[in-house]
Design a protein around this motif. Structure first.
Motif, PDB file in Angstrom:
ATOM      1  N   UNK A 205      59.186  68.730  65.874  1.00 38.01           N
ATOM      2  CA  UNK A 205      57.638  68.823  66.657  1.00 38.01           C
ATOM      3  C   UNK A 205      57.324  69.959  66.998  1.00 38.01           C
ATOM      4  N   UNK A 206      58.246  71.162  67.049  1.00 33.58           N
ATOM      5  CA  UNK A 206      57.738  72.581  67.140  1.00 33.58           C
ATOM      6  C   UNK A 206      57.206  72.998  65.957  1.00 33.58           C
ATOM      7  N   UNK A 207      57.725  72.544  64.529  1.00 34.05           N
ATOM      8  CA  UNK A 207      57.381  73.106  63.604  1.00 34.05           C
ATOM      9  C   UNK A 207      55.742  72.294  63.323  1.00 34.05           C
TER      10      UNK A 207
ATOM     11  N   UNK B 126      49.757  73.133  63.630  1.00 31.67           N
ATOM     12  CA  UNK B 126      48.506  72.607  64.066  1.00 31.67           C
ATOM     13  C   UNK B 126      47.900  74.103  64.505  1.00 31.67           C
ATOM     14  N   UNK B 127      48.690  74.830  65.357  1.00 32.50           N
ATOM     15  CA  UNK B 127      47.854  75.773  65.788  1.00 32.50           C
ATOM     16  C   UNK B 127      47.500  77.058  64.841  1.00 32.50           C
ATOM     17  N   UNK B 128      48.197  77.145  63.798  1.00 37.78           N
ATOM     18  CA  UNK B 128      47.653  78.065  62.807  1.00 37.78           C
ATOM     19  C   UNK B 128      46.335  77.479  62.034  1.00 37.78           C
TER      20      UNK B 128
ATOM     21  N   UNK C 222      55.279  72.177  50.562  1.00 33.86           N
ATOM     22  CA  UNK C 222      55.969  72.654  51.888  1.00 33.86           C
ATOM     23  C   UNK C 222      54.552  72.985  52.854  1.00 33.86           C
ATOM     24  N   UNK C 223      53.406  72.870  52.522  1.00 37.41           N
ATOM     25  CA  UNK C 223      51.930  73.100  53.332  1.00 37.41           C
ATOM     26  C   UNK C 223      51.847  71.714  53.920  1.00 37.41           C
ATOM     27  N   UNK C 224      51.149  71.722  55.086  1.00 35.30           N
ATOM     28  CA  UNK C 224      50.524  70.426  55.664  1.00 35.30           C
ATOM     29  C   UNK C 224      48.891  70.710  55.575  1.00 35.30           C
ATOM     30  N   UNK C 225      48.281  69.627  54.899  1.00 33.72           N
ATOM     31  CA  UNK C 225      46.776  69.417  54.837  1.00 33.72           C
ATOM     32  C   UNK C 225      46.484  68.732  56.141  1.00 33.72           C
TER      33      UNK C 225
END
Length: 234
Positions: free
Chosen positions: A123-125, A130-132, A150-153
């Motif tokens: 959850x921390x990851x 999200x903050x980024x 490995x990236x989040x869209x």
């Protein structure tokens, strides 16, 4: 077989078999480690970079290791790499094996905890990512996908998306890429000439608008339409 064991010499065939085994072993190892271990790298790129880095290092560090074997091994690996790319383009099954499908980790504002564990994210990851992207609340997200690199869209819900000038019916200025003309107090005269301006124009603008000298400026940019912007030393 003998090529698994250390020995004084290896034939070209034995070197090639070693390379093939190492290639597929590391493909499996990388898949087992998960996508986070190869963040921003495709699986094939990661495997090739890892193997070739080690192959090149040994002949340079160990005088007992000849270059011929390393060159044969690298040639086989390059052939496997290029072949894998062409095969992945032609066969979807192979492409799916090499590049995992995106994993949905947030759907309509709800965190998919099971999928989060599948992606090996805490959850921390997730909150960090999200903050980024300037998202403080997961409930604002319509869909978040953990990609194969490995990236989040992130895709925000409609009500949380920024309002565009087009939606408001406001005419917007055309985008202009600014040119850097001052860097750390130094004038870049060549760049200044690109926007059809001279030093005298710049000094006049700095004095009239900002009351500053060139040496006072950390970064200065100007657009082709003459819009000057400066950043001072903090």
């Amino acid at each position: 077989m003998s090529f698994f064991e250390g020995q004084d010499t290896l034939t070209a065939f034995q070197w090639s078999i070693r390379a093939v085994i190492a290639f597929f072993f590391l493909v499996l190892a990388a898949r087992a480690m998960g996508q986070r271990s190869i963040s921003q790298l495709r699986l094939l790129d990661f495997v090739i970079a890892l193997i070739i880095g080690n192959i090149v290092a040994h002949p340079l560090a160990d005088h007992r290791t000849g270059m011929a074997g390393a060159m044969i091994t690298m040639s086989v690996l390059i052939f496997l790499y290029v072949s894998s790319i062409f095969i992945s383009l032609k066969f979807p099954v192979f492409r799916k094996m090499m590049n995992a499908a995106p994993i949905s980790i947030i759907h309509e504002g709800t965190i998919q905890y099971g999928h989060l564990k599948k992606a090996r994210l805490t959850l921390e990851d997730l909150l960090l990512e999200l903050r980024k992207q300037q998202v403080e609340d997961p409930s604002k997200v319509a869909e978040a996908l953990f990609e194969s690199d490995g990236q989040i869209s992130l895709f925000l819900k409609t009500e949380h998306q920024p309002v565009s000038n087009k939606a408001l019916g406001i005419a917007a200025e055309s985008f202009e890429l600014p040119v850097t003309i001052i860097k750390e107090g130094i004038l870049l005269e060549e760049n200044l000439s690109l926007v059809s301006k001279n030093k005298e124009w710049l000094q006049t603008e700095l004095q009239n608008v900002f009351q500053k000298n060139i040496s006072d400026i950390l970064l200065g940019t100007v657009t082709f339409s003459g819009k000057l912007k400066i950043f001072l030393y903090s």
